[in-house]
Design a protein around this motif. Structure first.
Motif, short mmCIF file in Angstrom:
data_model
loop_
_atom_site.label_atom_id
_atom_site.label_comp_id
_atom_site.label_asym_id
_atom_site.label_seq_id
_atom_site.Cartn_x
_atom_site.Cartn_y
_atom_site.Cartn_z
N ASN A 1 -8.92 3.84 -1.76
CA ASN A 1 -8.55 5.26 -1.89
C ASN A 1 -7.20 5.46 -2.59
OD1 ASN A 1 -10.92 6.18 -0.71
ND2 ASN A 1 -10.07 6.08 1.36
N PRO A 2 -6.15 4.68 -2.25
CA PRO A 2 -4.89 4.85 -3.00
C PRO A 2 -5.02 4.59 -4.49
CG PRO A 2 -4.51 3.60 -0.98
CD PRO A 2 -5.98 3.74 -1.12
N SER B 1 4.77 1.59 -9.76
CA SER B 1 3.35 1.61 -9.41
C SER B 1 2.59 0.50 -10.11
CB SER B 1 2.73 2.97 -9.77
OG SER B 1 3.30 4.00 -8.99
N SER C 1 -6.90 7.52 -6.14
CA SER C 1 -6.02 8.67 -6.21
C SER C 1 -4.98 8.53 -7.32
CB SER C 1 -5.32 8.86 -4.86
OG SER C 1 -4.38 9.90 -4.91
N LEU C 2 -4.39 7.33 -7.44
CA LEU C 2 -3.38 7.10 -8.47
C LEU C 2 -4.00 7.16 -9.86
CD1 LEU C 2 -0.44 6.38 -9.04
CD2 LEU C 2 -1.02 3.97 -8.73
N GLU D 1 0.84 -1.21 0.00
CA GLU D 1 0.00 0.00 0.00
C GLU D 1 0.87 1.26 0.00
OE1 GLU D 1 -3.42 2.11 2.81
OE2 GLU D 1 -2.70 0.09 3.28
N ARG D 2 1.96 1.22 0.76
CA ARG D 2 2.88 2.36 0.80
C ARG D 2 3.49 2.61 -0.58
NH1 ARG D 2 8.20 2.66 0.83
NH2 ARG D 2 8.45 0.40 1.16
N GLN E 1 1.19 4.24 -3.02
CA GLN E 1 0.98 5.68 -2.80
C GLN E 1 2.26 6.49 -2.95
OE1 GLN E 1 -1.91 6.48 0.62
NE2 GLN E 1 -1.21 4.42 1.12
N ARG F 1 5.24 8.60 -4.28
CA ARG F 1 5.47 9.51 -5.40
C ARG F 1 6.94 9.90 -5.40
NH1 ARG F 1 1.51 7.39 -5.71
NH2 ARG F 1 -0.59 8.16 -6.11
#
Length: 426
Positions: A210-211, A187, A214-215, A165-166, A169, A171
């Protein structure tokens, strides 16, 4: 070795060659020969693909992925994914208290275990994966994610889900595109790994919604003009959303907006755009979706039917056959376009379109649809007349509103069949 195996004329000769090579590899393993370890593992993978047992080489995989270098890890992880899987006993050990070992002591712990053990312990693999997921080399991180997604057990998936998960997310500040996005190069691997983790441990699905949304938003904004920032990542994220939203109304509701953006903002004048739209439609059809978004997806399929590419039209017809059970009325709006596909010169397309028309027929539209099919029966190819006649008769038999209409339609079909038979006799 490969040349000798291919030159074998019988299975017995092949077994002799394989036994000789396995004996040589075992001797090299016993001597702890580091120079030829990667060469031996490559041989073992080939032998494994031929169907011979290679369990004695499992530890060699871990010895190759334990060092810090990428070349060794590349062949080691490949061997690990091929020679092991989560169903094997060596990867079904309990992972209780694994995280109590600090990663700073990993190297010395691994050296001790690898030198003193002859079995593959899950702790070794777990520690190496933990270290490589935090590596500064993006390619090593990618290898670890790929291996984790392929062979991790449910226990390991649960323990390492926060790391994945980290990475999903993360970047990278060193990656700067024209629109200032910083999507990391791994990713895509993180998205693929997330799919495997969620399938093994469905309870973790809510952590990834949510991740991923967002991505996907960043990737949509990453396009310049009509281009698409990263179509492969786009597609993998949509597939991940499909897994996350299936059977989960709350998760499906949280991804409705982003799916609508993908469906409306993606251009369909290039293959990459069409591939993304298809995956978007597939996702919409799979999640607990609102009727409005489903209508939008079916309209995209309707546009696909007008595409010049036969492959795109064929997959659209396949998807519309699935969509009928979800929203029959939305598919009925594209009936005219589907009927045109029945008249297509491509055999696969007109057969699949005919099957779709058969599913679309009901009490309200049976007369106009039957008329269209009978009219086309007069001019259709000889090879297609048999299938078309069978479907028309089945439709009339099943949904005929009255006996007089039934007799009229059957007579028209019979007259055309007689003409076809007479023509074939000549």
């Amino acid at each position: 070795m490969i040349r000798a195996i291919r030159a074998s004329k019988t299975a017995a000769e092949e077994r002799v060659v394989v036994r000789k090579e396995c004996a040589s590899i075992r001797a090299s393993v016993s001597d702890n020969d580091n120079d030829y370890r990667h060469h031996n593992l490559a041989k073992l993978m080939f032998i494994h693909m031929l169907g011979y047992p290679t369990h004695f080489g499992q530890l060699e995989c871990l010895k190759l992925i334990a060092p810090l270098g990428f070349p060794e890890k590349r062949i080691g992880y490949l061997g690990l994914m091929l020679l092991l899987d989560e169903r094997q006993e060596v990867l079904m050990l309990v992972t209780n208290s694994l995280k109590q070992y600090a990663l700073v002591f990993l190297h010395s712990y691994l050296s001790y275990i690898l030198c003193s053990s002859n079995i593959v312990d899950l702790r070794i693999f777990f520690f190496i994966i933990c270290r490589d997921l935090n590596h500064t080399n993006q390619y090593i991180v990618g290898l670890a994610l790929c291996a984790l997604g392929n062979i991790c057990s449910a226990e390991m998936a649960r323990d390492l889900a926060p790391e994945v998960e980290r990475l999903l997310q993360f970047r990278d500040p060193n990656i700067r595109k024209k629109n200032h996005t910083h999507i990391s190069s791994y990713s895509l691997q993180a998205a693929l790994c997330s799919i495997s983790i969620v399938k093994k441990v469905p309870d973790l699905a809510e952590n990834f919604v949510n991740p991923v949304v967002s991505l996907l938003k960043e990737n949509i904004m990453g396009g310049v003009g009509e281009s698409i920032a990263d179509p492969f990542l786009h597609i993998r994220l949509l597939r991940l959303l499909r897994v996350l939203g299936h059977g989960d109304a709350d998760a499906s509701d949280s991804m409705n907006d982003i799916l609508a953006q993908v469906a409306t903002k993606t251009e369909s004048n290039k293959n990459a755009g069409n591939a993304i739209l298809y995956e978007c439609v597939e996702t919409i059809m799979s999640i607990e979706d609102s009727s409005g978004l489903r209508v939008l997806a079916i309209n995209i399929l309707g546009r696909f039917l007008s595409n010049r590419d036969n492959n795109i039209r064929y997959v659209a017809l396949n998807m519309l056959m699935k969509a009928i059970s979800l929203d029959d009325q939305a598919v009925q709006r594209h009936r005219a376009t589907i009927l045109e596909c029945v008249k297509d010169s491509d055999a696969l397309i007109h057969k699949r379109a005919l099957e779709l028309v058969y599913l679309l027929v009901n009490e309200t539209n049976i007369k106009p649809l039957t008329k269209e099919l009978i009219d086309y029966l007069h001019v259709s190819d000889q090879d297609f007349k048999g299938d078309l006649t069978e479907k028309i008769c089945s439709i009339v038999e099943k949904l005929s509103p009255d006996k007089i209409w039934y007799i009229d339609q059957m007579l028209m079909v019979l007259s055309e069949v007689c003409i076809m038979v007479v023509g074939s006799c000549k």
